[in-house]
Design a protein around this motif. Structure first.
Motif, PDB file in Angstrom:
ATOM      1  N   ASP A 239       0.673  -1.328   0.059  1.00  0.00           N
ATOM      2  CA  ASP A 239       0.146   0.119  -0.046  1.00  0.00           C
ATOM      3  C   ASP A 239       0.984   1.376   0.090  1.00  0.00           C
ATOM      4  O   ASP A 239       0.391   2.272  -0.803  1.00  0.00           O
ATOM      5  CB  ASP A 239      -0.936  -0.012   0.991  1.00  0.00           C
ATOM      6  N   VAL A 240       1.884   1.361   0.751  1.00  0.00           N
ATOM      7  CA  VAL A 240       2.943   2.470   0.772  1.00  0.00           C
ATOM      8  C   VAL A 240       3.379   2.666  -0.908  1.00  0.00           C
ATOM      9  O   VAL A 240       3.352   3.781  -1.273  1.00  0.00           O
ATOM     10  CB  VAL A 240       3.975   2.128   1.596  1.00  0.00           C
ATOM     11  N   LEU A 241       3.466   1.729  -1.640  1.00  0.00           N
ATOM     12  CA  LEU A 241       3.881   1.796  -2.887  1.00  0.00           C
ATOM     13  C   LEU A 241       2.987   2.417  -3.844  1.00  0.00           C
ATOM     14  O   LEU A 241       3.440   2.983  -4.952  1.00  0.00           O
ATOM     15  CB  LEU A 241       4.247   0.169  -3.538  1.00  0.00           C
ATOM     16  N   ASP A 242       1.841   2.646  -3.320  1.00  0.00           N
ATOM     17  CA  ASP A 242       0.831   3.350  -3.982  1.00  0.00           C
ATOM     18  C   ASP A 242       1.050   4.810  -4.174  1.00  0.00           C
ATOM     19  O   ASP A 242       0.646   5.455  -5.024  1.00  0.00           O
ATOM     20  CB  ASP A 242      -0.597   3.243  -3.501  1.00  0.00           C
ATOM     21  N   TYR A 243       1.725   5.407  -3.159  1.00  0.00           N
ATOM     22  CA  TYR A 243       1.992   6.817  -3.089  1.00  0.00           C
ATOM     23  C   TYR A 243       3.458   7.163  -2.855  1.00  0.00           C
ATOM     24  O   TYR A 243       3.944   8.409  -3.220  1.00  0.00           O
ATOM     25  CB  TYR A 243       1.413   7.188  -1.807  1.00  0.00           C
ATOM     26  N   LEU A 244       4.511   6.091  -2.955  1.00  0.00           N
ATOM     27  CA  LEU A 244       5.832   6.437  -2.941  1.00  0.00           C
ATOM     28  C   LEU A 244       6.065   6.899  -4.275  1.00  0.00           C
ATOM     29  O   LEU A 244       5.762   6.076  -5.200  1.00  0.00           O
ATOM     30  CB  LEU A 244       6.763   5.282  -2.523  1.00  0.00           C
ATOM     31  N   PRO A 245       6.727   7.935  -4.537  1.00  0.00           N
ATOM     32  CA  PRO A 245       7.216   8.639  -5.981  1.00  0.00           C
ATOM     33  C   PRO A 245       7.815   7.455  -6.703  1.00  0.00           C
ATOM     34  O   PRO A 245       8.922   6.509  -6.145  1.00  0.00           O
ATOM     35  CB  PRO A 245       7.961   9.791  -5.675  1.00  0.00           C
ATOM     36  N   GLN A 246       7.538   7.610  -7.877  1.00  0.00           N
ATOM     37  CA  GLN A 246       8.355   6.559  -8.827  1.00  0.00           C
ATOM     38  C   GLN A 246       9.852   6.344  -9.022  1.00  0.00           C
ATOM     39  O   GLN A 246      10.504   5.429  -9.181  1.00  0.00           O
ATOM     40  CB  GLN A 246       7.716   6.625 -10.352  1.00  0.00           C
ATOM     41  N   ASN A 247      10.272   7.715  -8.769  1.00  0.00           N
ATOM     42  CA  ASN A 247      11.665   8.170  -8.564  1.00  0.00           C
ATOM     43  C   ASN A 247      12.485   7.907  -7.350  1.00  0.00           C
ATOM     44  O   ASN A 247      13.672   8.350  -7.422  1.00  0.00           O
ATOM     45  CB  ASN A 247      11.945   9.273  -9.568  1.00  0.00           C
ATOM     46  N   HIS A 248      11.671   7.486  -6.552  1.00  0.00           N
ATOM     47  CA  HIS A 248      12.491   7.359  -4.974  1.00  0.00           C
ATOM     48  C   HIS A 248      13.452   6.371  -5.070  1.00  0.00           C
ATOM     49  O   HIS A 248      12.887   5.133  -5.543  1.00  0.00           O
ATOM     50  CB  HIS A 248      11.259   7.309  -3.982  1.00  0.00           C
ATOM     51  N   PRO A 249      14.626   6.556  -4.591  1.00  0.00           N
ATOM     52  CA  PRO A 249      15.530   5.317  -4.511  1.00  0.00           C
ATOM     53  C   PRO A 249      15.053   4.284  -3.950  1.00  0.00           C
ATOM     54  O   PRO A 249      15.382   3.097  -3.806  1.00  0.00           O
ATOM     55  CB  PRO A 249      16.646   5.832  -4.123  1.00  0.00           C
ATOM     56  N   GLY A 250      14.095   4.268  -2.775  1.00  0.00           N
ATOM     57  CA  GLY A 250      13.821   3.209  -1.795  1.00  0.00           C
ATOM     58  C   GLY A 250      12.788   2.360  -2.542  1.00  0.00           C
ATOM     59  O   GLY A 250      12.485   1.307  -1.890  1.00  0.00           O
ATOM     60  N   ARG A 251      12.148   2.863  -3.665  1.00  0.00           N
ATOM     61  CA  ARG A 251      11.101   1.680  -4.217  1.00  0.00           C
ATOM     62  C   ARG A 251      11.720   0.550  -4.613  1.00  0.00           C
ATOM     63  O   ARG A 251      11.119  -0.668  -4.130  1.00  0.00           O
ATOM     64  CB  ARG A 251      10.497   2.519  -5.612  1.00  0.00           C
ATOM     65  N   ALA A 252      13.016   0.437  -5.219  1.00  0.00           N
ATOM     66  CA  ALA A 252      13.476  -0.839  -5.520  1.00  0.00           C
ATOM     67  C   ALA A 252      13.862  -1.487  -4.278  1.00  0.00           C
ATOM     68  O   ALA A 252      13.392  -2.789  -4.228  1.00  0.00           O
ATOM     69  CB  ALA A 252      14.634  -0.420  -6.101  1.00  0.00           C
ATOM     70  N   ARG A 253      14.118  -1.008  -3.185  1.00  0.00           N
ATOM     71  CA  ARG A 253      14.158  -1.640  -2.112  1.00  0.00           C
ATOM     72  C   ARG A 253      13.153  -2.585  -1.337  1.00  0.00           C
ATOM     73  O   ARG A 253      12.897  -3.630  -0.998  1.00  0.00           O
ATOM     74  CB  ARG A 253      15.036  -0.997  -1.022  1.00  0.00           C
ATOM     75  N   LEU A 254      11.887  -1.601  -1.467  1.00  0.00           N
ATOM     76  CA  LEU A 254      10.786  -2.080  -0.887  1.00  0.00           C
ATOM     77  C   LEU A 254      10.268  -3.466  -1.654  1.00  0.00           C
ATOM     78  O   LEU A 254       9.627  -4.313  -1.163  1.00  0.00           O
ATOM     79  CB  LEU A 254       9.658  -0.923  -0.848  1.00  0.00           C
ATOM     80  N   ILE A 255      10.299  -3.317  -3.162  1.00  0.00           N
ATOM     81  CA  ILE A 255       9.853  -4.217  -4.031  1.00  0.00           C
ATOM     82  C   ILE A 255      10.793  -5.456  -3.671  1.00  0.00           C
ATOM     83  O   ILE A 255      10.281  -6.664  -4.072  1.00  0.00           O
ATOM     84  CB  ILE A 255       9.892  -3.867  -5.487  1.00  0.00           C
ATOM     85  N   SER A 256      11.925  -5.033  -3.355  1.00  0.00           N
ATOM     86  CA  SER A 256      13.009  -6.474  -3.069  1.00  0.00           C
ATOM     87  C   SER A 256      12.547  -7.104  -1.781  1.00  0.00           C
ATOM     88  O   SER A 256      12.567  -8.277  -1.716  1.00  0.00           O
ATOM     89  CB  SER A 256      14.472  -6.009  -2.935  1.00  0.00           C
ATOM     90  N   TYR A 257      12.049  -6.250  -0.779  1.00  0.00           N
ATOM     91  CA  TYR A 257      11.496  -6.811   0.302  1.00  0.00           C
ATOM     92  C   TYR A 257      10.170  -7.416   0.119  1.00  0.00           C
ATOM     93  O   TYR A 257      10.190  -8.636   0.891  1.00  0.00           O
ATOM     94  CB  TYR A 257      11.139  -5.770   1.504  1.00  0.00           C
ATOM     95  N   LEU A 258       9.444  -7.077  -0.710  1.00  0.00           N
ATOM     96  CA  LEU A 258       8.149  -7.816  -1.122  1.00  0.00           C
ATOM     97  C   LEU A 258       8.479  -9.254  -1.607  1.00  0.00           C
ATOM     98  O   LEU A 258       7.808 -10.121  -1.303  1.00  0.00           O
ATOM     99  CB  LEU A 258       7.485  -7.091  -1.969  1.00  0.00           C
ATOM    100  N   ARG A 259       9.701  -9.402  -2.437  1.00  0.00           N
ATOM    101  CA  ARG A 259       9.808 -10.401  -3.189  1.00  0.00           C
ATOM    102  C   ARG A 259      10.478 -11.525  -2.035  1.00  0.00           C
ATOM    103  O   ARG A 259      10.091 -12.400  -2.210  1.00  0.00           O
ATOM    104  CB  ARG A 259      11.049 -10.311  -4.244  1.00  0.00           C
ATOM    105  N   SER A 260      11.017 -11.150  -1.278  1.00  0.00           N
ATOM    106  CA  SER A 260      11.590 -11.785   0.042  1.00  0.00           C
ATOM    107  C   SER A 260      10.381 -12.375   0.711  1.00  0.00           C
ATOM    108  O   SER A 260      10.405 -13.552   1.234  1.00  0.00           O
ATOM    109  CB  SER A 260      12.746 -11.130   0.682  1.00  0.00           C
ATOM    110  N   TYR A 261       9.715 -11.371   1.147  1.00  0.00           N
ATOM    111  CA  TYR A 261       8.291 -11.606   1.547  1.00  0.00           C
ATOM    112  C   TYR A 261       7.834 -12.532   1.150  1.00  0.00           C
ATOM    113  O   TYR A 261       7.225 -13.653   1.974  1.00  0.00           O
ATOM    114  CB  TYR A 261       7.966 -10.439   2.057  1.00  0.00           C
ATOM    115  N   ALA A 262       7.311 -12.601   0.095  1.00  0.00           N
ATOM    116  CA  ALA A 262       6.259 -13.489  -0.684  1.00  0.00           C
ATOM    117  C   ALA A 262       6.887 -14.841  -0.579  1.00  0.00           C
ATOM    118  O   ALA A 262       6.373 -15.802  -0.466  1.00  0.00           O
ATOM    119  CB  ALA A 262       6.166 -13.005  -2.166  1.00  0.00           C
ATOM    120  N   ASP A 263       8.097 -15.031  -0.963  1.00  0.00           N
ATOM    121  CA  ASP A 263       8.789 -16.309  -1.057  1.00  0.00           C
ATOM    122  C   ASP A 263       9.131 -16.901   0.489  1.00  0.00           C
ATOM    123  O   ASP A 263       8.548 -18.276   0.797  1.00  0.00           O
ATOM    124  CB  ASP A 263      10.380 -16.129  -1.283  1.00  0.00           C
TER     125      ASP A 263
END
Length: 431
Positions: free
Chosen positions: A270-294
């Motif tokens: 849900d945070v990714l809905d509002y975190l700017p596309q160009n924020h450097p933290g987006r890639a980290r959050l998405i990597s956390y999601l992948r680890s979490y899903a696994d």
């Protein structure tokens, strides 16, 4: 404002007087639901030919004629579960245009926020991060209605973030009464609101600072609460190592509680809905999601697709497949797939979980009302009486049906699965 023109309010009045939810408001809802898409009467309160998202939403509105009742409250109270169901109501209104969904949300704001912006039962000085979550409802209502009282209330909630106590490295305490403690729950309770508020009201350096702070909260949790062996995250961490439930070496609570992991996944997506596309933290959050899903896929029941109250001990006595965590995991995964954060292959696991919920945890009353069963009512750590975080503690907490912490995520997950159906019907999606 009279009761006759607001039948949902009449039902609330009757419910408070008699203790049961029966009155003309339910009659009105039933009559509204009797007309199916074919225009023919269904004879049921909730027609079976609607999609699961609407069936559960209408069922919740039937059970809880005013939204403040969703947390089983007897009187209006500012709590966090309400907002999850109302998130679903917002999306359903955007998709269907049915005004009863919007009215359900709007009535909540009118009831809980006074003209001067004061929020009923809310106390800022308690610094309880749970109480930020319903701020999401006010963000929506302010966008729609521009009422000054909502802006004032939102500014009060934002001030809580400024004063919220933190660990030495900067993570928010869960509550002032729980010093130095970081709970997974808190990431969901605070971060989507913090991000959405920043997106709506902050600019320039102020916004950048806030977004950096939000991403840091997840960075800190990944560092301090994640188990490297399993990839699962513990329910909580005590920086001071003084709590009885905290390991004296690591500060971690003893178990992987399903719903705490569920909160964490929903927080990220849900945070990714509002975190700017160009924020450097987006890639980290998405990597956390992948680890979490696994990690959660590894503890998904291979037969029924569900998840357990204590995630990694399915065969232990008393453990059970739990509805709220299962719905949260399904929502997090299917939304992540739809948004492109996870590969499409992960939809298989989300679908298996969703099908498992419908087959094993959903029942439908003769009048069409849908129930979600086997929801853990509540679980926490510390407090009085003391909650020690043991396996025995988690599996012996109250189990009930139709808890908003499960029905809300089920509605949201259903909407994610139904997206392509709506697109085929030419209904515009809300981002």
């Amino acid at each position: 404002m009279n009761f006759i023109s607001h039948p949902i309010k009449l039902l609330a009045f009757a419910a408070l007087g008699s203790g049961i939810f029966l009155s003309c408001a339910q009659s009105k809802l039933a009559s509204q639901a009797k007309t199916e898409t074919t225009g023919q009467p269904s004879g049921k309160v909730v027609p079976a030919n609607l999609k699961w998202s609407e069936r559960m939403m209408l069922s919740e509105m039937y059970r809880f004629p005013e939204a403040w009742m969703l947390d089983f409250s007897k009187s209006p109270k500012w709590t966090y579960p309400t907002a999850i169901v109302l998130d679903g109501a917002e999306l359903l209104y955007a998709k269907t245009g049915k005004k009863e969904y919007y009215q359900y949300i709007s009535d909540f704001g009118d009831k809980l926020v006074k003209l001067d912006g004061t929020i009923l039962t809310y106390e800022l000085e308690k610094y309880n991060i749970d109480l930020l979550n319903s701020g999401n409802v006010l963000l929506y209502l302010y966008e729609k209605e521009k009422k000054e009282k909502y802006l004032k209330a939102l500014q009060t909630l934002r001030r809580q973030i400024d004063g919220q106590p933190r660990t030495q490295e900067g993570s928010f305490w869960h509550k002032k009464i729980y010093p130095y403690q970081v709970w997974l729950d808190g990431l969901y309770m605070g971060m989507p609101f913090y991000t959405h508020y920043t997106s709506d009201f902050s600019k320039g350096a102020e916004a950048t600072k806030a977004y950096d702070d939000i991403v840091f909260q997840f960075d800190s949790v990944q560092k301090n609460l994640r188990d490297k062996k399993t990839g699962l995250l513990y329910h909580a961490w005590d920086e001071s190592r003084t709590e009885a439930w905290a390991d004296k070496q690591t500060g971690l609570s003893p178990n992987f509680w399903g719903r705490s992991m569920g909160w964490y996944g929903m927080a990220m997506v849900d945070v990714l809905d509002y975190l700017p596309q160009n924020h450097p933290g987006r890639a980290r959050l998405i990597s956390y999601l992948r680890s979490y899903a696994d990690a959660i896929i590894k503890v998904q029941d291979k037969n029924n697709g569900l998840w357990y109250q204590v995630l990694d001990q399915p065969l232990e006595k008393g453990n059970y497949t739990e509805a709220t965590a299962s719905a949260m995991f399904v929502y997090t995964m299917i939304k992540s797939v739809n948004k492109g954060y996870l590969p499409k292959s992960y939809k298989t696991y989300a679908q298996k979980g969703y099908d498992g919920i419908i087959k094993n945890l959903i029942t439908v009353d003769p009048n069409g009302v849908v129930n979600l069963n086997k929801c853990c009512a509540v679980a926490g750590l510390g407090g009085k009486p003391y909650r020690d975080g043991s396996y025995e503690y988690y599996v012996n907490e109250e189990i009930r049906s139709n808890d908003a912490k499960g029905t809300g995520p089920f509605i949201l997950a259903s909407l994610e699965f139904e997206k392509h159906q709506y697109k085929r019907q030419g209904i515009q999606e809300k981002n």
